[in-house]
Design an enzyme around this catalytic site. Structure first.
Site, mmCIF file in Angstrom:
data_model
loop_
_atom_site.group_PDB
_atom_site.id
_atom_site.type_symbol
_atom_site.label_atom_id
_atom_site.label_comp_id
_atom_site.label_asym_id
_atom_site.label_seq_id
_atom_site.Cartn_x
_atom_site.Cartn_y
_atom_site.Cartn_z
ATOM 1 C CG ASN A 178 43.790 23.382 1.610
ATOM 2 O OD1 ASN A 178 43.889 22.136 1.821
ATOM 3 N ND2 ASN A 178 43.945 24.065 0.521
ATOM 4 N N GLY A 197 54.783 33.834 3.888
ATOM 5 C CA GLY A 197 55.516 34.737 4.530
ATOM 6 C C GLY A 197 54.568 36.036 5.018
ATOM 7 C CD GLU A 198 52.623 39.159 8.617
ATOM 8 O OE1 GLU A 198 51.613 38.261 8.578
ATOM 9 O OE2 GLU A 198 52.202 40.321 8.588
ATOM 10 C CB SER A 205 46.917 39.111 3.817
ATOM 11 O OG SER A 205 46.344 38.083 4.830
ATOM 12 C CB CYS A 254 49.634 30.631 11.782
ATOM 13 S SG CYS A 254 49.832 32.228 11.698
ATOM 14 C CB CYS A 268 49.875 29.576 2.755
ATOM 15 S SG CYS A 268 49.601 31.060 2.596
ATOM 16 C CB CYS A 294 50.116 28.409 8.037
ATOM 17 S SG CYS A 294 50.831 29.087 6.633
ATOM 18 C CB SER A 349 45.160 36.243 9.359
ATOM 19 O OG SER A 349 45.458 36.380 8.049
ATOM 20 C CG LEU A 350 39.732 38.072 13.577
ATOM 21 C CD1 LEU A 350 40.409 39.108 14.564
ATOM 22 C CD2 LEU A 350 38.056 38.389 13.369
ATOM 23 C CG HIS A 351 42.563 32.771 11.167
ATOM 24 N ND1 HIS A 351 41.821 32.855 10.238
ATOM 25 C CD2 HIS A 351 44.092 32.749 10.849
ATOM 26 C CE1 HIS A 351 42.816 33.114 8.993
ATOM 27 N NE2 HIS A 351 43.935 33.175 9.457
ATOM 28 C CB CYS A 368 56.134 32.402 7.276
ATOM 29 S SG CYS A 368 55.422 33.403 8.339
ATOM 30 C CB CYS A 411 48.021 35.022 -4.161
ATOM 31 S SG CYS A 411 48.691 34.435 -2.727
ATOM 32 C CD GLU A 465 53.598 27.361 -2.230
ATOM 33 O OE1 GLU A 465 54.310 26.462 -2.129
ATOM 34 O OE2 GLU A 465 52.479 27.666 -1.665
HETATM 35 N N1 SAH Z 1 51.302 36.065 6.879
HETATM 36 C C1 SAH Z 1 49.958 36.805 6.057
HETATM 37 C C2 SAH Z 1 49.807 36.334 4.672
HETATM 38 C C3 SAH Z 1 50.220 34.907 4.531
HETATM 39 S S1 SAH Z 1 48.719 33.932 4.828
HETATM 40 C C4 SAH Z 1 48.572 36.492 6.806
HETATM 41 O O1 SAH Z 1 48.906 35.860 8.024
HETATM 42 O O2 SAH Z 1 47.646 36.980 6.714
HETATM 43 C C5 SAH Z 1 47.462 34.071 3.831
HETATM 44 C C6 SAH Z 1 46.261 33.533 4.439
HETATM 45 O O3 SAH Z 1 45.916 32.243 4.405
HETATM 46 C C7 SAH Z 1 46.077 33.908 6.052
HETATM 47 O O4 SAH Z 1 44.801 34.384 6.368
HETATM 48 C C8 SAH Z 1 46.318 32.552 6.578
HETATM 49 O O5 SAH Z 1 46.110 32.671 7.869
HETATM 50 C C9 SAH Z 1 45.659 31.858 5.420
HETATM 51 N N2 SAH Z 1 46.126 30.279 5.534
HETATM 52 C C10 SAH Z 1 47.326 29.866 5.746
HETATM 53 N N3 SAH Z 1 47.432 28.449 5.678
HETATM 54 C C11 SAH Z 1 46.048 28.264 5.482
HETATM 55 C C12 SAH Z 1 45.325 26.778 5.630
HETATM 56 N N4 SAH Z 1 46.005 25.618 5.500
HETATM 57 N N5 SAH Z 1 44.146 26.811 5.355
HETATM 58 C C13 SAH Z 1 43.368 28.094 5.145
HETATM 59 N N6 SAH Z 1 43.595 29.263 5.411
HETATM 60 C C14 SAH Z 1 45.149 29.234 5.527
#
Ligand code: SAH
Length: 348
Positions: free
Chosen positions: A291, A160-161, A192, A117, A334, A120, A215-217, A113, A106, A93
């Site tokens: 999300n 994907g990463e 990212s 996470c 994603c 995700c 992606s810190l989170h 992946c 995007c 996608e």
């Molecule tokens: N693998 C890479 C790029 C893809 S994810 C990464 O981790 O950065 C792109 C961004 O969307 C990342 O910050 C990821 O953590 C975030 N993401 C994935 N699923 C999500 C969700 N359900 N809600 C909010 N952010 C999400």
């Protein structure tokens, strides 16, 4: 043996290949322009290429092109989400977003992946395979062709990463920013990552002008480990050092993505720790209300709490943006659309 993937070749490599087929070098330039500037979907579109050469190319090379499986347009903001079919039957996608300053897309870097996470959808079935440089480019080319508009920014933030597909990522960047191709400015490209430390350092040493989003989170190791398995491999201090190194080597401001997950990482204390973590780093924090995906029971942080979190950071003079929640009515996060498509196919 697999045929050479013509759209993943640099102009120099293509020139060698074309010479090897007994053709003059200028044909390589023409082919390259058809692929990377005019974004031809097939050799048939290439009006100034002789039929005999097209046949030779068909014989020697593979020409990737994506099949549009679905397109969903958001009724809220015009965001479009595409599901594309690859030659091997996999689907990926890509998202098209129109802003006042131009069009951002995007793109995905892998099918699935393996980073795991917790919030995700892309990672629920693990990694299927890496995308080739041509397949990353093709997402941009296909959307641009279908919608008839020029793309001004690209973010590698889809499924994907990208750092887990590092060599193909670098080649993709090289082709996308090539003056003989689409010639996109490096500054208009953002990659990212969930934080694969050695790759961040390697990318820094390329001295490119592309933007890095991390992606810190979470702002401490314990919470980050809860949300992101990669945190078991690299500590926050190692990740932050790699980010500082990226800044030192490139001078590019860093972006930290922080998905706010209700009751998990959105408290005042989390914000205070984040401020501490980011002090003296030239960066912007992108807050994303998570999300929620149906496979996990995470909930998003309420709007007022998002604003409170933002205000607290801003009081400490940290730049903050709240991610505009584009395309939420069309499985915007994603991997959600791909997952729905696969589920429908197996009758779930
Ligand atoms: N693998 C890479 C790029 C893809 S994810 C990464 O981790 O950065 C792109 C961004 O969307 C990342 O910050 C990821 O953590 C975030 N993401 C994935 N699923 C999500 C969700 N359900 N809600 C909010 N952010 C999400």
């Amino acid at each position: 043996m697999d045929k050479t993937d013509i759209k993943s070749l640099t102009l120099e490599e293509l020139t060698q290949e074309i010479k090897g087929l007994g053709e003059p070098a200028f044909r390589a330039k023409q082919l390259y322009e058809w692929m990377h500037v005019r974004m031809a979907g097939d050799y048939d579109d290439m009006s100034n290429i002789p039929k005999a050469l097209k046949e030779k190319c068909r014989e020697h090379f593979e020409y990737t092109s994506l099949k549009q499986v679905r397109m969903q347009e958001s009724a809220l903001d015009g965001t479009r989400k595409f599901l594309f079919g690859l030659a091997d039957g996999n689907v990926i996608e890509s998202v098209w977003m129109e802003y006042r300053f131009g069009i951002s897309v995007c793109i995905s870097s892998q099918v699935g992946c393996r980073m795991g996470c917790r919030f995700c959808a892309s990672t629920l079935d693990g990694l299927e395979r890496n995308l080739r440089p041509s397949e990353m480019l093709d997402q941009i080319y296909a959307m641009s062709r279908i919608l008839g508009k020029k793309v001004s920014r690209v973010v590698v933030m889809g499924s994907g990463e990208p750092m887990d597909n590092y060599d193909n990522l670098l080649r993709f960047i090289q082709l996308l920013t090539d003056e003989n191709g689409l010639n996109m400015g490096q500054r208009n490209l953002t990659v990212s990552t969930c934080g694969i430390v050695p790759r961040i350092r390697q990318l820094a040493e390329q001295h490119l002008q592309i933007n890095l989003a991390l992606s810190l989170h979470a702002s401490n190791d314990a919470k980050r480990k809860q949300l992101m398995p990669i945190a078991n491999e690299y500590s926050l201090s190692e990740v932050m050092d790699a980010c500082r190194y990226y800044f030192e080597q490139t001078g590019r401001q860093l972006t930290f993505e922080y998905a706010l997950v209700g009751g998990v990482n959105d408290t005042e204390e989390d914000a205070a720790q984040l401020i501490h973590l980011l002090k003296d780093i030239n960066c912007v924090v992108n807050l994303i209300p998570v999300n929620p995906i149906k496979e996990r029971n995470y909930t998003e942080t309420g709007h007022s709490q998002v604003v409170a979190f933002k205000n607290k950071l801003e009081k400490s003079r940290i730049n903050v943006t709240i991610r505009r929640e584009m395309g939420r009515d069309i499985d915007g996060a994603c991997g959600q659309l791909r997952r729905r498509h696969l589920n429908e196919q197996v009758g779930n």
